[in-house]
Enzyme design. Structure first.
Site, short mmCIF file in Angstrom:
data_model
loop_
_atom_site.label_atom_id
_atom_site.label_comp_id
_atom_site.label_asym_id
_atom_site.label_seq_id
_atom_site.Cartn_x
_atom_site.Cartn_y
_atom_site.Cartn_z
N ARG A 266 6.17 -5.34 -7.17
CA ARG A 266 6.80 -4.94 -8.44
C ARG A 266 8.06 -5.65 -8.38
O ARG A 266 8.86 -5.91 -7.34
CB ARG A 266 6.82 -3.56 -8.72
CG ARG A 266 5.44 -2.85 -8.95
CD ARG A 266 5.68 -1.42 -8.59
NE ARG A 266 4.32 -0.60 -8.29
CZ ARG A 266 4.12 -0.54 -6.92
NH1 ARG A 266 4.75 -1.00 -6.04
NH2 ARG A 266 2.82 0.05 -6.62
N TYR B 265 -4.01 4.10 10.57
CA TYR B 265 -2.70 3.22 10.54
C TYR B 265 -2.35 2.70 12.22
O TYR B 265 -2.23 1.49 12.37
CB TYR B 265 -1.42 4.16 10.28
CG TYR B 265 -0.18 3.69 10.62
CD1 TYR B 265 0.45 2.51 9.73
CD2 TYR B 265 0.62 4.09 11.41
CE1 TYR B 265 1.81 2.28 9.93
CE2 TYR B 265 1.86 3.49 11.78
CZ TYR B 265 2.57 2.53 10.66
OH TYR B 265 3.75 2.07 10.96
#
Length: 334
Positions: free
Chosen positions: A55, A159
């Site tokens: 973004r 993770y």
């Protein structure tokens, strides 16, 4: 613009940049990336550090080039590297531990997709590559205290699985293709600039904000669980010092233990009460974070980083607490 601390205004002591000249940061809008971008631009010049994220980030575009980039689009990444003549890539894209457990498939696709693309682009365009690993790469069968650089690694989170896989891939690309891959295993990172994004160690940032805001904090991690932590200035400096290190001296590459401080929630709470005597903390333990935290090391042995590239932390819990509280007071107008 962010209100960045004083450590962004000075370069590394005795620092003479030699290796990195044109840098790409992938995932520049995250906790590490937003601060690393500013830090690197102060050292290497704003126009030499290209920040990218999925973004638009107006603040990072004010001090140097910024490109909207999906790290899962290898063609787009290669195009940015070619246009800016990049020689070093920092891949900071990751879904963190607690977030990853809620959506393991997405965590694997994002974390490994961004890394695979970074490795391939680095190989094709002859770039060095930094990608962070984590204490999350260790698991409950690893030694808990002063966890060695080389030891058993069987993480129980997606993770951690991604981080171990990433370390192995980084070493593979170095040995197979000669890519200059380097990495550190970050402890929990504490910052007064950028809020964390879904990690198990986030409480160690949130506790300072709540100490100033309300004088109370409800901790999601058990009182007696030790975890290694590092203050952001040390984390940023470690990235640069490793990437500027003489490759001939690096026995290890992916990934170095680095350590700074280790504490429990009770210890950090007591440190805050030395400055704010009325501060109070209670517990509402998150079972996911509890399981993750208890599977991680209490402390890391970072002798290899010290010996191979001169790593040495500058911040301890007491000094960090003074700095965190001072900056958060200013930020919150308290």
């Amino acid at each position: 613009m962010h209100d960045f601390p004083d450590y962004f205004l000075t370069l590394l002591p005795n620092h003479n940049p030699i290796s990195m000249k044109r840098i790409l940061i992938v995932g520049a809008g995250g906790q590490i990336g937003s601060e690393l971008t500013v830090y690197l631009r102060n050292i290497y010049g704003g126009h030499n550090v290209v920040a990218t994220d999925m973004r638009e980030c107006k603040a990072l575009g004010e001090t140097g080039p910024f490109e909207v980039l999906n790290a899962l689009d290898a063609t787009a990444m290669a195009s940015v590297v070619a246009r800016y003549r990049i020689d070093t890539i920092f891949n900071l894209v990751a879904l963190l531990s607690a977030v990853g457990e809620r959506n393991p498939q997405m965590a694997w696709n994002v974390n490994m997709g961004a890394l695979n693309n970074s490795l391939e682009v680095a190989r094709q365009h002859h770039c060095a590559l930094f990608t962070p690993s984590s204490i999350g790469a260790f698991g409950p069968t690893s030694p808990k205290d002063r966890t060695p650089q080389d030891t058993i690694m069987q993480p129980t989170t997606i993770y951690g699985v991604c981080k171990v896989t990433g370390e192995l891939l980084g070493n593979y690309y170095h040995h197979k293709f000669g890519v200059d891959t380097r990495s550190v295993r970050f402890p929990g990172i504490i910052s007064n600039v950028t809020l964390p994004g879904g990690g198990t160690t986030d409480y160690a940032v949130e506790i300072y904000y709540e100490a100033i805001r309300s004088g109370r904090f409800t901790c999601p991690v058990p009182a007696d669980v030790y975890m290694d932590m590092i203050y952001m200035p040390d984390a940023l400096r470690a990235c640069v010092e490793l990437m500027e290190a003489d490759p001939a001296k690096l026995v290890h590459r992916n990934s170095f233990n680095i350590a700074s401080m280790s504490f429990t929630p009770e210890i950090i709470s007591a440190e805050i009460r030395k400055r704010l005597p009325d501060f109070a903390m209670d517990y509402d333990v998150d079972p996911v974070k509890k399981e993750i935290a208890e599977s991680w090391p209490n402390s890391l042995d970072d002798n290899c980083a010290r010996e191979e590239w001169g790593w040495k932390p500058e911040w301890d819990l007491s000094r960090m607490t003074d700095d965190m509280l001072a900056h958060i007071r200013t930020k919150l107008g308290r």
